[in-house]
Design a protein around this motif. Structure first.
Motif, PDB file in Angstrom:
ATOM      1  N   GLN A 434       0.848  -1.004   0.335  1.00  0.00           N
ATOM      2  CA  GLN A 434      -0.261   0.326  -0.114  1.00  0.00           C
ATOM      3  C   GLN A 434       0.730   1.070  -0.025  1.00  0.00           C
ATOM      4  OE1 GLN A 434      -3.746  -0.161   0.095  1.00  0.00           O
ATOM      5  NE2 GLN A 434      -3.666   2.216  -0.514  1.00  0.00           N
ATOM      6  N   ASP A 435       1.272   2.129  -1.071  1.00  0.00           N
ATOM      7  CA  ASP A 435       1.466   2.976  -1.060  1.00  0.00           C
ATOM      8  C   ASP A 435       0.913   4.877  -1.434  1.00  0.00           C
ATOM      9  OD1 ASP A 435       0.633   2.568  -3.894  1.00  0.00           O
ATOM     10  OD2 ASP A 435       2.592   2.699  -4.383  1.00  0.00           O
ATOM     11  N   ALA A 436      -0.149   4.692  -1.117  1.00  0.00           N
ATOM     12  CA  ALA A 436      -0.527   5.836  -0.368  1.00  0.00           C
ATOM     13  C   ALA A 436      -1.164   5.799   0.345  1.00  0.00           C
ATOM     14  CB  ALA A 436      -1.979   6.032  -1.413  1.00  0.00           C
ATOM     15  N   GLU A 437      -1.578   6.864   1.074  1.00  0.00           N
ATOM     16  CA  GLU A 437      -1.577   6.749   2.680  1.00  0.00           C
ATOM     17  C   GLU A 437      -3.872   6.724   2.588  1.00  0.00           C
ATOM     18  OE1 GLU A 437      -2.272  11.004   6.072  1.00  0.00           O
ATOM     19  OE2 GLU A 437      -3.421  10.926   4.188  1.00  0.00           O
ATOM     20  N   CYS A 438      -3.843   5.865   3.476  1.00  0.00           N
ATOM     21  CA  CYS A 438      -5.326   5.533   3.497  1.00  0.00           C
ATOM     22  C   CYS A 438      -5.808   6.000   5.296  1.00  0.00           C
ATOM     23  CB  CYS A 438      -5.253   4.228   3.735  1.00  0.00           C
ATOM     24  SG  CYS A 438      -5.548   2.607   2.344  1.00  0.00           S
ATOM     25  N   PHE A 439      -6.311   7.527   4.768  1.00  0.00           N
ATOM     26  CA  PHE A 439      -6.975   8.136   6.360  1.00  0.00           C
ATOM     27  C   PHE A 439      -8.268   7.282   7.095  1.00  0.00           C
ATOM     28  CE2 PHE A 439      -8.314  11.882   9.208  1.00  0.00           C
ATOM     29  CZ  PHE A 439      -6.128  12.124   9.775  1.00  0.00           C
ATOM     30  N   GLY A 440      -7.482   6.867   8.052  1.00  0.00           N
ATOM     31  CA  GLY A 440      -8.385   6.215   9.155  1.00  0.00           C
ATOM     32  C   GLY A 440      -7.676   5.052   9.754  1.00  0.00           C
ATOM     33  N   PRO A 441      -8.284   4.411  10.112  1.00  0.00           N
ATOM     34  CA  PRO A 441      -8.277   3.322  11.034  1.00  0.00           C
ATOM     35  C   PRO A 441      -7.931   1.814  10.222  1.00  0.00           C
ATOM     36  CG  PRO A 441     -10.577   3.836  11.270  1.00  0.00           C
ATOM     37  CD  PRO A 441     -10.408   4.547  10.985  1.00  0.00           C
ATOM     38  N   MET A 442      -6.845   2.249   9.596  1.00  0.00           N
ATOM     39  CA  MET A 442      -6.524   0.686   8.197  1.00  0.00           C
ATOM     40  C   MET A 442      -5.443   0.693   7.863  1.00  0.00           C
ATOM     41  SD  MET A 442      -9.104   3.044   5.567  1.00  0.00           S
ATOM     42  CE  MET A 442      -9.119   3.901   6.827  1.00  0.00           C
ATOM     43  N   SER A 443      -4.883  -0.012   8.784  1.00  0.00           N
ATOM     44  CA  SER A 443      -3.121  -0.878   8.833  1.00  0.00           C
ATOM     45  C   SER A 443      -3.301  -1.987   7.549  1.00  0.00           C
ATOM     46  CB  SER A 443      -2.464  -0.674   9.410  1.00  0.00           C
ATOM     47  OG  SER A 443      -3.063   0.229  10.159  1.00  0.00           O
ATOM     48  N   PHE A 444      -1.773  -1.679   7.142  1.00  0.00           N
ATOM     49  CA  PHE A 444      -1.587  -3.141   6.875  1.00  0.00           C
ATOM     50  C   PHE A 444      -0.271  -3.812   6.836  1.00  0.00           C
ATOM     51  CE2 PHE A 444      -3.722  -0.265   2.910  1.00  0.00           C
ATOM     52  CZ  PHE A 444      -4.043  -1.017   2.875  1.00  0.00           C
ATOM     53  N   VAL A 445      -0.602  -4.855   7.270  1.00  0.00           N
ATOM     54  CA  VAL A 445       1.064  -5.449   7.838  1.00  0.00           C
ATOM     55  C   VAL A 445       1.223  -6.584   5.749  1.00  0.00           C
ATOM     56  CG1 VAL A 445       0.179  -6.564  10.049  1.00  0.00           C
ATOM     57  CG2 VAL A 445      -0.779  -7.600   7.863  1.00  0.00           C
ATOM     58  N   ILE A 446       2.848  -6.309   6.267  1.00  0.00           N
ATOM     59  CA  ILE A 446       3.610  -6.844   4.715  1.00  0.00           C
ATOM     60  C   ILE A 446       4.734  -7.110   4.701  1.00  0.00           C
ATOM     61  CG2 ILE A 446       4.085  -5.291   2.536  1.00  0.00           C
ATOM     62  CD1 ILE A 446       3.055  -3.068   3.396  1.00  0.00           C
ATOM     63  N   PRO A 447       4.575  -8.724   4.430  1.00  0.00           N
ATOM     64  CA  PRO A 447       5.506  -9.838   4.384  1.00  0.00           C
ATOM     65  C   PRO A 447       6.739  -8.880   3.382  1.00  0.00           C
ATOM     66  CG  PRO A 447       4.034 -10.421   3.020  1.00  0.00           C
ATOM     67  CD  PRO A 447       3.501  -9.058   3.328  1.00  0.00           C
ATOM     68  N   CYS A 448       7.822  -9.178   3.838  1.00  0.00           N
ATOM     69  CA  CYS A 448       8.985  -8.616   3.049  1.00  0.00           C
ATOM     70  C   CYS A 448      10.001  -9.604   3.138  1.00  0.00           C
ATOM     71  CB  CYS A 448       9.791  -7.279   3.851  1.00  0.00           C
ATOM     72  SG  CYS A 448       8.482  -5.874   4.406  1.00  0.00           S
ATOM     73  N   THR A 449      11.352  -9.696   1.839  1.00  0.00           N
ATOM     74  CA  THR A 449      11.677 -10.819   1.674  1.00  0.00           C
ATOM     75  C   THR A 449      13.357 -10.818   2.693  1.00  0.00           C
ATOM     76  OG1 THR A 449      13.677  -9.236   0.797  1.00  0.00           O
ATOM     77  CG2 THR A 449      11.728 -10.479  -0.550  1.00  0.00           C
ATOM     78  N   SER A 450      13.336  -9.889   3.227  1.00  0.00           N
ATOM     79  CA  SER A 450      14.259  -9.543   4.419  1.00  0.00           C
ATOM     80  C   SER A 450      14.028  -8.409   5.661  1.00  0.00           C
ATOM     81  CB  SER A 450      15.424  -9.735   3.961  1.00  0.00           C
ATOM     82  OG  SER A 450      15.734  -8.490   3.321  1.00  0.00           O
ATOM     83  N   ALA A 451      14.694  -8.671   6.536  1.00  0.00           N
ATOM     84  CA  ALA A 451      14.977  -6.843   7.236  1.00  0.00           C
ATOM     85  C   ALA A 451      15.119  -6.011   6.788  1.00  0.00           C
ATOM     86  CB  ALA A 451      14.869  -7.573   8.605  1.00  0.00           C
ATOM     87  N   GLU A 452      15.796  -6.204   5.834  1.00  0.00           N
ATOM     88  CA  GLU A 452      17.154  -4.943   4.928  1.00  0.00           C
ATOM     89  C   GLU A 452      16.107  -4.659   3.779  1.00  0.00           C
ATOM     90  OE1 GLU A 452      19.794  -7.473   7.058  1.00  0.00           O
ATOM     91  OE2 GLU A 452      18.310  -7.637   5.907  1.00  0.00           O
ATOM     92  N   ASP A 453      15.066  -5.515   3.660  1.00  0.00           N
ATOM     93  CA  ASP A 453      14.165  -5.031   2.655  1.00  0.00           C
ATOM     94  C   ASP A 453      12.873  -4.385   3.117  1.00  0.00           C
ATOM     95  OD1 ASP A 453      12.863  -5.353  -0.232  1.00  0.00           O
ATOM     96  OD2 ASP A 453      11.297  -7.165   0.792  1.00  0.00           O
ATOM     97  N   ALA A 454      12.131  -5.216   4.338  1.00  0.00           N
ATOM     98  CA  ALA A 454      11.671  -3.994   5.017  1.00  0.00           C
ATOM     99  C   ALA A 454      12.228  -2.836   4.506  1.00  0.00           C
ATOM    100  CB  ALA A 454      11.525  -4.419   6.396  1.00  0.00           C
ATOM    101  N   ILE A 455      12.973  -2.932   5.385  1.00  0.00           N
ATOM    102  CA  ILE A 455      13.980  -1.201   5.815  1.00  0.00           C
ATOM    103  C   ILE A 455      12.938  -0.352   4.933  1.00  0.00           C
ATOM    104  CG2 ILE A 455      15.777   0.308   6.346  1.00  0.00           C
ATOM    105  CD1 ILE A 455      16.052  -1.606   8.468  1.00  0.00           C
ATOM    106  N   ALA A 456      14.475  -1.227   3.724  1.00  0.00           N
ATOM    107  CA  ALA A 456      14.301  -0.529   2.257  1.00  0.00           C
ATOM    108  C   ALA A 456      12.743  -0.250   1.458  1.00  0.00           C
ATOM    109  CB  ALA A 456      15.038  -1.293   1.259  1.00  0.00           C
ATOM    110  N   GLN A 457      12.195  -0.830   1.918  1.00  0.00           N
ATOM    111  CA  GLN A 457      10.827  -0.281   1.445  1.00  0.00           C
ATOM    112  C   GLN A 457       9.660   1.016   2.029  1.00  0.00           C
ATOM    113  OE1 GLN A 457       7.422  -3.357   0.121  1.00  0.00           O
ATOM    114  NE2 GLN A 457       9.164  -5.369   0.170  1.00  0.00           N
ATOM    115  N   ALA A 458      10.052   0.821   3.540  1.00  0.00           N
ATOM    116  CA  ALA A 458       9.269   1.359   4.357  1.00  0.00           C
ATOM    117  C   ALA A 458       9.875   3.161   3.366  1.00  0.00           C
ATOM    118  CB  ALA A 458       9.560   1.322   5.804  1.00  0.00           C
ATOM    119  N   ALA A 459      10.982   3.349   4.020  1.00  0.00           N
ATOM    120  CA  ALA A 459      11.934   4.574   3.307  1.00  0.00           C
ATOM    121  C   ALA A 459      11.722   4.947   2.269  1.00  0.00           C
ATOM    122  CB  ALA A 459      13.737   4.286   3.616  1.00  0.00           C
TER     123      ALA A 459
END
Length: 547
Positions: A434-459
């Motif tokens: 999810q790469d757009a803001e969804c204002f309100g009580p909505m959240s996404f848990v997103i699987p990543c290939t690694s910890a480094e990948d998780a950091i890279a995606q979020a940044a």
């Protein structure tokens, strides 16, 4: 009452020290206690609020051609409040008429007005708390804090920074340039603080005072008259602010119209007319990036300060307090139903799982832990209402229904009370986060290939879409360093391993710079020198001085 700079000079001096130290300090208690605000403050505040319902809101000598208002409490209370309304031209003319007197006032006088107004607003914190509660949907404890003391802190922070910026250089100097054997060249130089002109503050629905006070008080302190344009659904907290400011201005011998209220109704907004008016020189705006883009496209040579849309992320790579992490995130995701600009939305977790103090946890274990913590936190309906508050905008429900089709629903939102909703948690696609803001009580848990990948995606999302906050859970120093560098490059404030009673949603005045101004979530930072300095210039007069 005479407004004197000395009355609150000690508070100002301490505020200036706090700006540099960045330590905890506040003169305005966030605790709604009778021992602090007076034993009758709570009942008096509620009585004052009740007395406003169904009435015309009074603003002495304010331009008005009619009275309008269309606020509806998200909690179901019928407000029936109307406010003095004038045309854009009438407001501009009144503001322009006040401009010269405000600009000519000594710095100390303008700052004294701001300080006295903030102290008076603090005394009204219970009234402002009820006004905030019934226009934004916040539960009262949060409405009291955010609408009252925390907003006042941010206003004071802006005043202190403005005073520093206006007084950091000499007002006059004798300049001597040596000429060898000849007499030196001697010049006398004088500098003045010249305000930019009329300032427009565009308020938001969810935090009308907290987001507006920095701009309002920064502009006033630097000599710019302010027109305050509240969101049509959240007028009352800013109308109360305008009333106090106008009273203090009059007592200081300055024009009341240095602060004006520009009210409108949904579908008949005056915002665009005000934004594009040639006499408006400064714009402070909080809201969607779409409208911020419109402001930028339709203005030139105006100072525009924005806080905009963004996608805030949490990266989970490991923790030494699994239960504490889950509880902390549960509260962050539930607080005010995600209607905060600092609320987390995307949660990135390595698909292979993480190491914790309770052993290895799979991706599903981590998501289940967070969901169970939310369920435990909100199991009581009264508690849920107190934490989640009410939805400020009915469109949020439609957004939730639409978003539910963008992933696998892991936690369905519930409604423990009228207009109160709990978080919707979805599993996002690994190849399509999810790469757009969804204002309100909505959240996404997103699987990543690694910890480094998780950091890279979020940044990366912070860099491309903007973000105000980011959170990291990690036990590996290298990952903490990697994340620190990545989020710094993305110009996002990063919180690491929050497991106690400090949450990623919170931003502390005098310590945390709210929004960095370095990504798409906003071009201004509350409150740094750049937020102040563009509101005035320093023209010079110089002439040869005879020795």
């Amino acid at each position: 009452m005479t407004i004197r700079f000395e009355t609150h000079s000690e508070m100002l001096a301490t505020a200036i020290k706090a700006l540099s130290a960045r330590d905890f300090w506040t003169p305005f208690s966030e605790v709604p206690s009778g021992k602090i605000y007076g034993e009758a403050a709570k009942s008096d505040g509620l009585a004052a609020f009740d007395a406003l319902i169904g009435q015309r809101f009074q603003l002495t000598d304010h331009p008005a051609e009619t009275h309008i208002g269309a606020e509806v409490s998200p909690w179901g209370l019928k407000l029936d409040l109307t406010y003095p309304a004038a045309t854009v031209e009438a407001l501009i003319d009144a503001s322009a008429a006040a401009q010269d007197a405000l600009a000519a006032a000594p710095i100390t006088t303008r700052v004294a007005v701001c300080l006295e107004a903030l102290v008076r607003l603090n005394r009204l914190s219970f009234l402002i708390g009820h006004a905030t509660m019934h226009t934004t949907g916040q539960a009262f404890p949060m409405a009291f804090q955010a609408g009252g003391p925390h907003a006042q802190d941010r206003g004071l922070e802006a005043v202190a920074m403005a005073y520093c910026e206006m007084t950091r250089f000499a007002e006059a100097a004798v300049w001597k340039k040596p000429q060898g054997k000849h007499d030196p060249i001697v010049m006398e130089k004088h500098w003045t603080i010249q305000p930019q002109g009329i300032a427009l503050t565009i308020g938001c629905n969810t935090f009308p005072t907290w987001n507006s006070y920095p701009g309002i008080f920064a502009s006033l302190a630097t000599g710019n008259p302010v027109i305050i344009k509240p969101h049509p659904k959240a007028i009352l907290p800013l109308a109360l602010t305008v009333r106090v400011l106008r009273e203090v201005l009059a007592e200081a011998g300055l024009p009341r119209d240095a602060v004006l209220l520009a009210v409108d109704t949904p579908g008949a907004e005056k915002t665009k007319q005000l934004v594009t008016h040639p006499d408006v020189a400064i714009i402070d705006y909080t809201g969607s990036s779409d409208f911020a883009d419109w402001i930028r496209q339709n203005t030139s040579r105006k100072r525009v300060f924005t806080e905009e849309t963004g996608v805030n992320s949490v990266v989970i790579t490991g923790t030494d307090d699994f239960d504490g992490m889950c509880a902390n995130l549960a509260f962050s995701l539930s607080l005010y139903s995600g209607q905060m600009c600092t609320s987390p939305q995307n949660i990135y977790i390595p698909e292979a799982g993480i190491d914790t103090d309770k052993g290895r946890k799979s991706f599903d274990d981590v998501t289940s832990g967070i969901i169970q913590a939310i369920d435990a936190l909100l199991q009581d309906a009264q508690t849920a209402a107190g934490i989640c508050g009410a939805l400020a905008n009915p469109a949020t429900r439609d957004r939730m229904s639409s978003v539910a089709h963008e992933g696998i629903v892991l936690r369905q939102s519930t409604s423990p009370a009228t207009n109160v909703v709990t978080p919707l948690i979805l599993k996002g696609r690994k190849d399509g986060p999810q790469d757009a803001e969804c204002f309100g009580p909505m959240s996404f848990v997103i699987p990543c290939t690694s910890a480094e990948d998780a950091i890279a995606q979020a940044a990366n999302i912070a860099r491309t879409e903007g973000a105000i906050t980011a959170a990291l859970y990690a036990t590996d120093d290298k990952l903490m360093s990697l994340a620190g560098q990545a989020f710094s490059r993305a110009a996002v404030n990063l919180s690491i391993n929050l497991t106690g009673k400090i949450y990623v949603n919170q931003s502390a005045a005098f310590s945390d710079f709210h929004v960095t101004g370095g990504n798409a979530s906003g071009n201004a930072s509350l409150t740094d020198p750049a937020f102040i300095a563009g509101r005035f210039t320093r023209p010079m007069r110089r002439w040869p001085k005879r020795c």
